[in-house]
Design a protein around this motif. Structure first.
Motif, mmCIF file in Angstrom:
data_model
loop_
_atom_site.group_PDB
_atom_site.id
_atom_site.type_symbol
_atom_site.label_atom_id
_atom_site.label_comp_id
_atom_site.label_asym_id
_atom_site.label_seq_id
_atom_site.Cartn_x
_atom_site.Cartn_y
_atom_site.Cartn_z
ATOM 1 N N ILE A 89 0.781 -0.706 0.116
ATOM 2 C CA ILE A 89 0.034 -0.141 -0.131
ATOM 3 C C ILE A 89 0.824 1.325 -0.037
ATOM 4 C CG2 ILE A 89 -2.125 1.208 1.016
ATOM 5 C CD1 ILE A 89 -2.628 -1.645 -0.172
ATOM 6 N N ALA A 90 2.216 1.392 0.680
ATOM 7 C CA ALA A 90 2.287 2.480 1.412
ATOM 8 C C ALA A 90 3.404 2.678 -0.368
ATOM 9 C CB ALA A 90 4.007 1.838 1.638
ATOM 10 N N ALA A 91 3.663 1.302 -1.189
ATOM 11 C CA ALA A 91 4.553 1.163 -2.305
ATOM 12 C C ALA A 91 3.279 1.684 -3.837
ATOM 13 C CB ALA A 91 5.351 0.003 -3.257
ATOM 14 N N LEU A 92 1.787 1.494 -3.369
ATOM 15 C CA LEU A 92 1.206 2.155 -4.642
ATOM 16 C C LEU A 92 0.957 4.193 -3.488
ATOM 17 C CD1 LEU A 92 -1.638 1.998 -5.969
ATOM 18 C CD2 LEU A 92 -2.883 1.482 -4.437
ATOM 19 N N ALA A 93 1.273 4.127 -2.964
ATOM 20 C CA ALA A 93 0.703 5.477 -2.558
ATOM 21 C C ALA A 93 2.271 6.154 -2.806
ATOM 22 C CB ALA A 93 0.983 6.023 -1.356
ATOM 23 N N TYR A 94 3.699 5.597 -3.204
ATOM 24 C CA TYR A 94 4.326 6.319 -3.644
ATOM 25 C C TYR A 94 4.447 6.779 -4.821
ATOM 26 C CZ TYR A 94 9.890 6.773 -4.757
ATOM 27 O OH TYR A 94 10.253 7.147 -5.570
ATOM 28 N N GLN A 95 3.726 5.465 -5.599
ATOM 29 C CA GLN A 95 3.808 5.336 -7.229
ATOM 30 C C GLN A 95 2.590 6.311 -7.846
ATOM 31 O OE1 GLN A 95 5.610 3.969 -9.331
ATOM 32 N NE2 GLN A 95 7.173 2.881 -8.148
ATOM 33 N N PHE A 96 1.790 6.637 -7.147
ATOM 34 C CA PHE A 96 0.479 7.970 -7.206
ATOM 35 C C PHE A 96 1.324 9.118 -7.363
ATOM 36 C CE2 PHE A 96 -3.040 9.799 -6.208
ATOM 37 C CZ PHE A 96 -3.919 9.656 -7.048
ATOM 38 N N ASN A 97 2.237 9.300 -6.026
ATOM 39 C CA ASN A 97 2.417 10.790 -5.805
ATOM 40 C C ASN A 97 3.658 10.841 -7.554
ATOM 41 O OD1 ASN A 97 0.862 11.273 -3.751
ATOM 42 N ND2 ASN A 97 3.232 10.517 -1.754
ATOM 43 N N ALA A 98 4.357 9.368 -7.370
ATOM 44 C CA ALA A 98 5.221 10.067 -8.381
ATOM 45 C C ALA A 98 4.847 10.451 -9.626
ATOM 46 C CB ALA A 98 6.180 8.461 -8.886
ATOM 47 N N MET A 99 3.157 9.615 -9.751
ATOM 48 C CA MET A 99 2.692 10.241 -11.048
ATOM 49 C C MET A 99 2.117 11.593 -11.293
ATOM 50 S SD MET A 99 -1.592 7.822 -11.969
ATOM 51 C CE MET A 99 -1.899 9.126 -10.366
ATOM 52 N N LEU A 100 1.501 11.429 -9.633
ATOM 53 C CA LEU A 100 1.407 13.094 -10.403
ATOM 54 C C LEU A 100 2.504 14.332 -9.897
ATOM 55 C CD1 LEU A 100 -1.486 13.489 -6.769
ATOM 56 C CD2 LEU A 100 -1.586 13.196 -9.007
ATOM 57 N N ASP A 101 3.438 14.043 -10.001
ATOM 58 C CA ASP A 101 4.804 14.333 -10.210
ATOM 59 C C ASP A 101 4.968 14.563 -11.958
ATOM 60 O OD1 ASP A 101 4.883 14.856 -7.410
ATOM 61 O OD2 ASP A 101 6.415 12.950 -7.047
ATOM 62 N N ARG A 102 4.481 13.545 -12.094
ATOM 63 C CA ARG A 102 4.982 13.949 -13.616
ATOM 64 C C ARG A 102 3.528 14.531 -13.957
ATOM 65 N NH1 ARG A 102 6.285 8.044 -12.593
ATOM 66 N NH2 ARG A 102 4.010 7.027 -13.113
ATOM 67 N N LEU A 103 2.311 14.200 -13.713
ATOM 68 C CA LEU A 103 1.414 15.040 -14.065
ATOM 69 C C LEU A 103 1.408 15.911 -13.869
ATOM 70 C CD1 LEU A 103 -1.543 12.722 -13.292
ATOM 71 C CD2 LEU A 103 -1.030 13.228 -15.897
ATOM 72 N N GLU A 104 2.334 16.945 -13.140
ATOM 73 C CA GLU A 104 1.619 18.329 -12.480
ATOM 74 C C GLU A 104 3.208 18.549 -13.894
ATOM 75 O OE1 GLU A 104 3.049 21.740 -8.954
ATOM 76 O OE2 GLU A 104 3.491 19.098 -8.191
ATOM 77 N N ALA A 105 3.777 18.214 -13.515
ATOM 78 C CA ALA A 105 4.987 18.733 -14.733
ATOM 79 C C ALA A 105 4.534 18.503 -16.794
ATOM 80 C CB ALA A 105 5.851 17.480 -14.371
ATOM 81 N N ALA A 106 4.108 17.607 -16.678
ATOM 82 C CA ALA A 106 3.308 17.670 -17.672
ATOM 83 C C ALA A 106 2.380 18.384 -17.818
ATOM 84 C CB ALA A 106 2.814 16.564 -18.259
ATOM 85 N N PHE A 107 1.411 19.074 -17.334
ATOM 86 C CA PHE A 107 0.237 20.061 -16.935
ATOM 87 C C PHE A 107 1.110 20.771 -17.516
ATOM 88 C CE2 PHE A 107 -2.878 17.451 -16.267
ATOM 89 C CZ PHE A 107 -3.668 17.062 -16.917
ATOM 90 N N ARG A 108 2.335 21.693 -16.559
ATOM 91 C CA ARG A 108 3.128 22.600 -16.642
ATOM 92 C C ARG A 108 3.919 23.358 -17.683
ATOM 93 N NH1 ARG A 108 5.052 22.035 -11.617
ATOM 94 N NH2 ARG A 108 7.415 21.264 -12.815
ATOM 95 N N THR A 109 4.901 21.673 -18.281
ATOM 96 C CA THR A 109 5.021 21.796 -19.560
ATOM 97 C C THR A 109 3.976 21.959 -20.914
ATOM 98 O OG1 THR A 109 6.618 20.442 -18.943
ATOM 99 C CG2 THR A 109 6.263 20.603 -20.805
#
Length: 483
Positions: free
Chosen positions: A237-257
């Motif tokens: 579950i912690a790994a899922l939360a970690y991966q979800f946060n990483a996905m949000l980081d990528r999405l935030e960077a993608a939307f910003r770009t």
């Protein structure tokens, strides 16, 4: 638009509890059945052993039993059975019966401690069925329940037949087995209820981070990608939360770009369209002026076309078919690149190194990247300035570079110049600022990167560093490795 989910929605918490209870009920049912079968067999074996013991005792007595008055062996069935049964104390629910044939029918003697057992044995036809049965043991049904019997047959001195029968009514033992099974069933049912409550609580605790992920995902929009999930522990579950946060980081960077890209693209495309519109609005009747306006408009439209083409190329950079690697000689690739860059400007072109060997790359894309780097060097140097290029192949790594004597690149600008619509601080704008972004995309598509080595005022070296052959596809990381 995402289609709504169809069918009955069953929460994961309920599914976990249902599957756990299903397995538990199946196991407990099997345990109850096995225990019942074991107790039933144990009780019946005990009854059978007791009856066989009684039969054995009678056989031994029949061989040695003597008349107390005369001392002779007992040969009369009535005397033999009366003598033996008078010495016996059968168990509860047990009857010892001696029967023999007479001219008038079947005669018999019985010893039993229970009145109900006596009455059950005296049911019409029961003893006749037992003595007529060819088997040495069996089961019969009576008003008092099932009865198990064991018999031994003998021949009397007068030539008739006699039987010693041990009958045991098993209702009492079966009732005890049933009570034990019922008690075990009630305990199992209580255990199932306790397991249901426990599994509901435990499943809720385990799935709490998953619900947090779901709620966070529901609250996220393209205007707010700042929400993150707290990561605690080192489980899946912690790994899922970690991966979800990483996905949000990528999405935030993608939307910003994406927002920056849209802003820059609209600005770059607005300038030539404004120029074209302005000249067309002021177009007069003078033929010379018309020719000049047409030329200016054509140049701006060509620039817009180049921007659109470069944007389309960058849009394709994420597709798997963006590059098509083939086996190609590095020396031939280097020579082709040199021949094409010489026409870019009046510079002193120097081919300082040619790598030897075959590489698996897309020669057209690499030529495009090197021509773009050479064009960038031309834009930042004067006529007659030296531009050097070359290639090398060492330990499975391919390097292609372009070196100029221009103003160089500030360290703070090295990362920025590879962005879309980015321009250096030298003030020279030779294009829309997409060239180096295309070069970086080509390098990344080859599993490589672009390196910059520069000292301000002393020129710069742009190097494509790539694997000589595409790396093997790596397996997807597990949740633990991802964490």
């Amino acid at each position: 638009m995402t289609e709504p989910l169809r069918g009955i929605r069953l929460p994961a918490r309920a599914k976990i509890m249902a599957w756990m209870l299903l397995v538990l009920v199946a196991v407990l049912t099997a345990v109850v059945l096995l225990v019942w079968q074991f107790l039933h067999n144990e009780a019946m074996n005990k009854v059978t052993g007791s009856m066989e013991q009684e039969v054995g005792e009678f056989v031994n007595y029949a061989r040695t039993g003597r008349d107390p008055a005369t001392g002779a062996l007992l040969g009369d069935p009535a005397q033999l059975f009366d003598s033996h049964l008078g010495r016996q104390y059968p168990d509860a629910w047990e009857a010892l019966i001696g029967a023999w044939q007479t001219p008038t029918g079947l005669d018999w003697r019985m010893q039993s401690q229970d009145t109900g057992t006596k009455r059950a044995v005296q049911e019409p036809g029961l003893l006749e069925r037992i003595t007529a049965d060819p088997r040495a043991h069996g089961t019969a049904q009576t008003g008092a329940g099932p009865v198990r019997w064991v018999k031994v047959q003998a021949v009397t001195a007068q030539g008739g037949r006699a039987w010693f029968v041990t009958a045991h009514f098993t209702e009492h033992e079966l009732a005890e087995v049933r009570r034990a099974a019922q008690t075990l069933t009630l305990v199992s049912a209580f255990g199932v209820l306790l397991a249901a409550g426990s599994s509901w609580v435990v499943a809720g605790a385990i799935l709490a981070p998953v619900r947090t992920v779901r709620h966070t995902a529901a609250e996220i929009s393209e205007h707010d990608l700042t929400r993150r999930i707290p990561v605690e522990g080192r489980d899946d579950i912690a790994a899922l939360a970690y991966q979800f946060n990483a996905m949000l980081d990528r999405l935030e960077a993608a939307f910003r770009t994406q927002r920056q890209f849209v802003d820059d693209a609209s600005h770059e495309l607005r300038t030539p369209s404004t120029i074209v519109r302005g000249h067309l609005e002021l177009l007069g009747d003078d033929p010379a002026e018309r020719d000049e306006v047409v030329r200016l408009c054509t140049d701006e439209l060509d620039r817009m076309t180049r921007i659109v083409e470069e944007l389309l190329m960058l849009a394709k950079a994420d597709r798997p078919d963006f590059v098509t690697p083939t086996d190609f000689p590095l020396a031939e690739l280097t020579s082709d690149i040199e021949a094409k860059v010489r026409s870019l400007g009046d510079r002193r072109w120097v081919l300082e190194s040619i790598g030897e060997g075959d590489v698996v790359v897309d020669p057209q894309r690499l030529t495009q990247a090197m021509v773009q780097l050479a064009q960038n060097a031309v834009q930042h140097t004067e006529d007659g300035s030296e531009i050097r290029l070359g290639s090398a192949l060492d330990r499975g790594r391919l390097a292609l570079w372009v070196t100029d004597r221009g103003p160089g690149v500030e360290a703070a600008e090295v990362e920025r110049i590879f962005g879309r619509f980015a321009h250096g601080s030298s003030g020279r704008r030779g294009g829309a600022g997409l060239g180096l972004a295309i070069v970086a995309a080509i390098a990344e598509a080859h599993h490589g990167a672009v390196r910059v080595r520069s000292e301000p005022g002393s020129g710069a070296t742009f190097t494509l560093e790539l694997p000589a052959r595409p790396p093997a596809t790596a397996p997807s990381p597990t949740a633990e490795e991802a964490h």
